[in-house]
Design an enzyme around this catalytic site. Structure first.
Site, PDB file in Angstrom:
ATOM      1  N   ASP A   1       0.782  -1.347  -0.050  1.00 33.35           N
ATOM      2  CA  ASP A   1       0.127   0.073  -0.045  1.00 33.35           C
ATOM      3  C   ASP A   1       0.835   1.181  -0.171  1.00 33.35           C
ATOM      4  O   ASP A   1       2.068   1.318   0.621  1.00 33.35           O
ATOM      5  CB  ASP A   1      -0.939   0.022   1.304  1.00 33.35           C
ATOM      6  CG  ASP A   1      -1.931  -0.957   1.314  1.00 33.35           C
ATOM      7  OD1 ASP A   1      -2.201  -1.714   0.285  1.00 33.35           O
ATOM      8  OD2 ASP A   1      -2.365  -1.555   2.358  1.00 33.35           O
ATOM      9  N   TYR A   2       0.242   2.176  -0.432  1.00 31.10           N
ATOM     10  CA  TYR A   2       0.836   3.679  -0.501  1.00 31.10           C
ATOM     11  C   TYR A   2       1.687   3.798   0.982  1.00 31.10           C
ATOM     12  O   TYR A   2       2.730   4.553   0.959  1.00 31.10           O
ATOM     13  CB  TYR A   2       0.005   4.786  -0.706  1.00 31.10           C
ATOM     14  CG  TYR A   2       0.455   6.106  -0.885  1.00 31.10           C
ATOM     15  CD1 TYR A   2       1.027   6.776  -1.946  1.00 31.10           C
ATOM     16  CD2 TYR A   2       0.156   7.035  -0.037  1.00 31.10           C
ATOM     17  CE1 TYR A   2       1.612   7.754  -2.417  1.00 31.10           C
ATOM     18  CE2 TYR A   2       0.436   8.425  -0.057  1.00 31.10           C
ATOM     19  CZ  TYR A   2       1.279   8.742  -1.273  1.00 31.10           C
ATOM     20  OH  TYR A   2       1.611  10.013  -1.228  1.00 31.10           O
TER      21      TYR A   2
END
Length: 247
Positions: A106-107
Protein backbone atom coordinates in the site's frame (compact mmCIF):
# COMPACT_ATOMS: atom_id res chain seq x y z
CA UNK A 1 17.71 -17.06 -22.46
CA UNK A 2 20.87 -18.51 -24.03
CA UNK A 3 21.10 -20.64 -27.18
CA UNK A 4 19.84 -23.61 -25.18
CA UNK A 5 16.24 -24.53 -25.87
CA UNK A 6 13.40 -23.51 -23.58
CA UNK A 7 9.69 -24.23 -23.73
CA UNK A 8 7.85 -21.50 -25.61
CA UNK A 9 5.32 -20.82 -22.84
CA UNK A 10 8.15 -20.40 -20.32
CA UNK A 11 9.95 -17.89 -22.55
CA UNK A 12 6.74 -15.89 -22.98
CA UNK A 13 6.11 -15.90 -19.22
CA UNK A 14 9.68 -14.82 -18.48
CA UNK A 15 9.20 -11.79 -20.72
CA UNK A 16 6.80 -10.41 -18.10
CA UNK A 17 3.81 -9.93 -20.41
CA UNK A 18 1.70 -12.71 -18.92
CA UNK A 19 1.70 -15.83 -16.75
CA UNK A 20 2.72 -19.25 -18.05
CA UNK A 21 -0.88 -20.48 -17.91
CA UNK A 22 -2.08 -17.53 -20.01
CA UNK A 23 0.84 -18.08 -22.40
CA UNK A 24 -0.28 -21.68 -22.90
CA UNK A 25 -3.78 -20.45 -23.66
CA UNK A 26 -2.49 -17.95 -26.22
CA UNK A 27 -0.46 -20.69 -27.92
CA UNK A 28 -3.48 -22.99 -28.14
CA UNK A 29 -5.58 -20.16 -29.54
CA UNK A 30 -3.09 -19.66 -32.39
CA UNK A 31 -2.01 -16.22 -31.21
CA UNK A 32 1.71 -17.01 -31.02
CA UNK A 33 4.15 -17.11 -33.95
CA UNK A 34 7.71 -18.45 -34.02
CA UNK A 35 9.76 -17.27 -36.99
CA UNK A 36 6.55 -15.96 -38.62
CA UNK A 37 4.77 -19.33 -38.34
CA UNK A 38 1.80 -19.91 -36.03
CA UNK A 39 2.59 -22.42 -33.26
CA UNK A 40 -0.23 -24.16 -31.40
CA UNK A 41 1.62 -27.11 -29.85
CA UNK A 42 2.40 -26.80 -26.16
CA UNK A 43 5.94 -27.82 -25.32
CA UNK A 44 7.43 -26.32 -28.47
CA UNK A 45 11.02 -25.33 -27.70
CA UNK A 46 12.76 -22.18 -28.88
CA UNK A 47 16.17 -20.53 -28.59
CA UNK A 48 17.31 -16.93 -28.24
CA UNK A 49 17.71 -16.74 -32.00
CA UNK A 50 14.03 -17.42 -32.71
CA UNK A 51 11.69 -14.53 -33.47
CA UNK A 52 8.56 -14.74 -31.34
CA UNK A 53 5.32 -12.78 -31.70
CA UNK A 54 2.50 -12.78 -29.18
CA UNK A 55 -0.83 -11.44 -30.40
CA UNK A 56 0.95 -9.61 -33.21
CA UNK A 57 3.58 -8.00 -30.97
CA UNK A 58 7.26 -9.01 -31.10
CA UNK A 59 8.54 -10.47 -27.85
CA UNK A 60 11.25 -8.32 -26.35
CA UNK A 61 14.33 -10.35 -25.48
CA UNK A 62 15.65 -9.21 -22.15
CA UNK A 63 17.71 -11.28 -19.80
CA UNK A 64 15.73 -11.89 -16.60
CA UNK A 65 16.64 -9.54 -13.75
CA UNK A 66 15.55 -9.50 -10.12
CA UNK A 67 15.70 -6.62 -7.64
CA UNK A 68 14.69 -6.09 -4.04
CA UNK A 69 13.53 -2.59 -3.12
CA UNK A 70 13.04 -1.17 0.36
CA UNK A 71 9.86 0.66 -0.56
CA UNK A 72 9.33 3.78 1.53
CA UNK A 73 5.93 5.09 2.56
CA UNK A 74 4.34 7.50 0.12
CA UNK A 75 5.23 5.57 -3.04
CA UNK A 76 2.82 3.67 -5.32
CA UNK A 77 3.50 -0.02 -6.08
CA UNK A 78 2.78 0.47 -9.76
CA UNK A 79 4.44 1.48 -13.03
CA UNK A 80 2.44 4.70 -13.34
CA UNK A 81 -0.06 6.76 -11.38
CA UNK A 82 -2.82 8.94 -12.82
CA UNK A 83 -2.45 11.34 -9.87
CA UNK A 84 1.21 11.97 -10.62
CA UNK A 85 2.49 10.40 -7.42
CA UNK A 86 5.90 8.72 -7.25
CA UNK A 87 5.89 5.05 -8.29
CA UNK A 88 8.35 2.32 -7.33
CA UNK A 89 10.11 2.24 -10.70
CA UNK A 90 11.02 5.92 -10.18
CA UNK A 91 13.39 4.66 -7.47
CA UNK A 92 15.27 2.31 -9.81
CA UNK A 93 17.28 4.97 -11.58
CA UNK A 94 20.02 2.70 -12.96
CA UNK A 95 17.79 -0.18 -14.07
CA UNK A 96 17.37 -0.25 -17.85
CA UNK A 97 15.16 -3.35 -18.08
CA UNK A 98 11.37 -3.10 -18.10
CA UNK A 99 10.67 -4.43 -14.62
CA UNK A 100 7.42 -4.60 -12.67
CA UNK A 101 6.61 -5.21 -8.98
CA UNK A 102 5.60 -8.66 -7.75
CA UNK A 103 2.39 -7.92 -5.90
CA UNK A 104 2.09 -4.61 -4.13
CA UNK A 105 2.49 -2.72 -0.90
CA UNK A 106 0.00 0.00 0.00
CA UNK A 107 0.91 3.67 -0.46
CA UNK A 108 1.39 4.04 3.31
CA UNK A 109 3.19 0.71 3.80
CA UNK A 110 6.97 0.30 3.64
CA UNK A 111 9.23 -2.70 3.27
CA UNK A 112 10.38 -5.41 0.89
CA UNK A 113 9.13 -5.29 -2.68
CA UNK A 114 10.57 -7.52 -5.41
CA UNK A 115 10.71 -6.25 -8.99
CA UNK A 116 11.54 -8.32 -12.06
CA UNK A 117 10.93 -8.79 -15.77
CA UNK A 118 10.45 -12.54 -15.27
CA UNK A 119 6.72 -13.21 -15.45
CA UNK A 120 7.04 -16.87 -14.52
CA UNK A 121 8.99 -16.03 -11.35
CA UNK A 122 6.44 -13.35 -10.47
CA UNK A 123 3.55 -15.78 -10.92
CA UNK A 124 5.33 -18.35 -8.77
CA UNK A 125 5.59 -15.91 -5.85
CA UNK A 126 2.18 -14.26 -6.23
CA UNK A 127 -0.03 -17.30 -6.73
CA UNK A 128 -1.79 -18.26 -3.45
CA UNK A 129 -1.05 -21.99 -3.84
CA UNK A 130 2.69 -21.36 -3.46
CA UNK A 131 2.29 -19.88 0.03
CA UNK A 132 5.53 -17.93 0.46
CA UNK A 133 5.60 -16.48 3.98
CA UNK A 134 5.70 -12.71 4.42
CA UNK A 135 6.43 -11.08 7.78
CA UNK A 136 5.02 -7.66 8.73
CA UNK A 137 5.60 -5.36 11.67
CA UNK A 138 2.44 -3.43 12.56
CA UNK A 139 1.93 -0.61 15.03
CA UNK A 140 -1.74 -0.70 15.98
CA UNK A 141 -3.93 1.71 17.91
CA UNK A 142 -5.00 0.15 21.17
CA UNK A 143 -3.80 -2.84 23.18
CA UNK A 144 -5.79 -5.95 22.26
CA UNK A 145 -6.14 -8.79 24.74
CA UNK A 146 -4.75 -12.29 24.13
CA UNK A 147 -8.22 -13.62 23.39
CA UNK A 148 -8.69 -10.98 20.69
CA UNK A 149 -5.29 -11.64 19.12
CA UNK A 150 -6.09 -15.36 18.99
CA UNK A 151 -8.75 -14.47 16.42
CA UNK A 152 -5.95 -13.56 13.98
CA UNK A 153 -5.15 -17.25 13.45
CA UNK A 154 -8.79 -18.26 13.20
CA UNK A 155 -9.52 -15.49 10.71
CA UNK A 156 -11.29 -12.14 10.60
CA UNK A 157 -14.13 -11.57 8.15
CA UNK A 158 -13.89 -8.49 5.92
CA UNK A 159 -15.91 -7.82 2.76
CA UNK A 160 -16.43 -11.52 2.14
CA UNK A 161 -12.79 -12.48 2.77
CA UNK A 162 -11.49 -14.52 5.69
CA UNK A 163 -8.21 -12.79 6.59
CA UNK A 164 -5.69 -14.76 8.64
CA UNK A 165 -2.21 -14.57 10.07
CA UNK A 166 -0.49 -17.95 10.37
CA UNK A 167 1.59 -16.59 13.26
CA UNK A 168 1.64 -13.49 15.43
CA UNK A 169 3.83 -12.18 18.23
CA UNK A 170 3.50 -9.16 20.50
CA UNK A 171 6.77 -7.23 20.32
CA UNK A 172 5.83 -4.43 22.71
CA UNK A 173 2.85 -2.84 24.44
CA UNK A 174 2.52 0.80 25.44
CA UNK A 175 -0.64 1.21 27.50
CA UNK A 176 0.15 4.80 28.38
CA UNK A 177 0.23 5.89 24.74
CA UNK A 178 -2.34 3.25 23.76
CA UNK A 179 -0.55 1.25 21.07
CA UNK A 180 0.95 -2.19 20.44
CA UNK A 181 3.68 -3.45 18.10
CA UNK A 182 2.85 -6.79 16.46
CA UNK A 183 4.78 -9.16 14.23
CA UNK A 184 2.43 -10.89 11.79
CA UNK A 185 3.26 -13.71 9.36
CA UNK A 186 1.00 -14.13 6.33
CA UNK A 187 0.90 -16.61 3.48
CA UNK A 188 -1.97 -15.15 1.53
CA UNK A 189 -1.72 -11.58 0.31
CA UNK A 190 -5.18 -10.17 -0.16
CA UNK A 191 -5.63 -6.45 -0.81
CA UNK A 192 -4.78 -4.42 2.33
CA UNK A 193 -4.74 -7.72 4.21
CA UNK A 194 -3.15 -6.61 7.49
CA UNK A 195 -5.00 -3.29 7.67
CA UNK A 196 -8.40 -4.85 7.00
CA UNK A 197 -7.71 -7.69 9.42
CA UNK A 198 -6.81 -5.35 12.26
CA UNK A 199 -9.68 -2.99 11.42
CA UNK A 200 -11.96 -6.01 11.77
CA UNK A 201 -10.67 -6.54 15.31
CA UNK A 202 -11.14 -2.87 16.11
CA UNK A 203 -7.45 -1.98 16.31
CA UNK A 204 -6.51 0.06 13.23
CA UNK A 205 -2.97 0.01 11.88
CA UNK A 206 -0.99 3.20 12.47
CA UNK A 207 2.20 2.06 10.72
CA UNK A 208 3.09 -1.02 8.69
CA UNK A 209 6.31 -2.51 7.29
CA UNK A 210 7.03 -5.78 5.48
CA UNK A 211 10.30 -7.03 6.98
CA UNK A 212 10.65 -10.47 5.41
CA UNK A 213 9.58 -12.02 2.11
CA UNK A 214 10.36 -15.71 2.19
CA UNK A 215 14.10 -15.89 2.88
CA UNK A 216 14.71 -12.23 2.04
CA UNK A 217 15.24 -9.51 4.65
CA UNK A 218 15.84 -5.75 4.55
CA UNK A 219 19.36 -6.08 5.98
CA UNK A 220 21.72 -3.53 4.46
CA UNK A 221 19.03 -1.41 2.80
CA UNK A 222 17.59 1.96 3.75
CA UNK A 223 14.16 3.21 2.61
CA UNK A 224 14.30 3.96 -1.12
CA UNK A 225 17.37 1.79 -1.73
CA UNK A 226 17.45 -1.38 -3.81
CA UNK A 227 19.83 -4.15 -4.81
CA UNK A 228 19.84 -7.05 -7.26
CA UNK A 229 18.97 -10.46 -5.88
CA UNK A 230 21.84 -12.92 -6.08
CA UNK A 231 21.42 -16.03 -8.25
CA UNK A 232 21.40 -18.04 -5.01
CA UNK A 233 18.53 -15.94 -3.61
CA UNK A 234 16.50 -16.32 -6.81
CA UNK A 235 17.02 -20.09 -6.70
CA UNK A 236 16.12 -20.23 -3.01
CA UNK A 237 12.88 -18.31 -3.59
CA UNK A 238 11.93 -20.62 -6.45
CA UNK A 239 12.69 -23.68 -4.34
CA UNK A 240 10.78 -22.30 -1.36
CA UNK A 241 7.64 -21.75 -3.43
CA UNK A 242 7.71 -25.13 -5.15
CA UNK A 243 8.58 -26.91 -1.88
CA UNK A 244 5.45 -25.52 -0.29
CA UNK A 245 3.36 -26.92 -3.15
CA UNK A 246 4.93 -30.38 -2.84
CA UNK A 247 4.20 -30.46 0.86
Amino acid sequence: MSNSKERLQKVIAQSGITSRRKAEQLIQEGKVKVNQKVVTKLGTKVTANDEIEVDGMPLEKEAPVYFMLYKPRGVISSLQDDKGRKVVTDLLGEVDERVFPIGRLDYDTSGILILTNDGEFANLLMHPRYEVDKVYIAKVKGTPEKSELAQLRKGVRSDGDLLKAIQYRVLSTDRKNNYMILQLTLREGKNRHVRRMMDGLGYPVLKLKRENYGLLTLDGLKPGEYRPLTPKEVKQMRNLATKNVEE
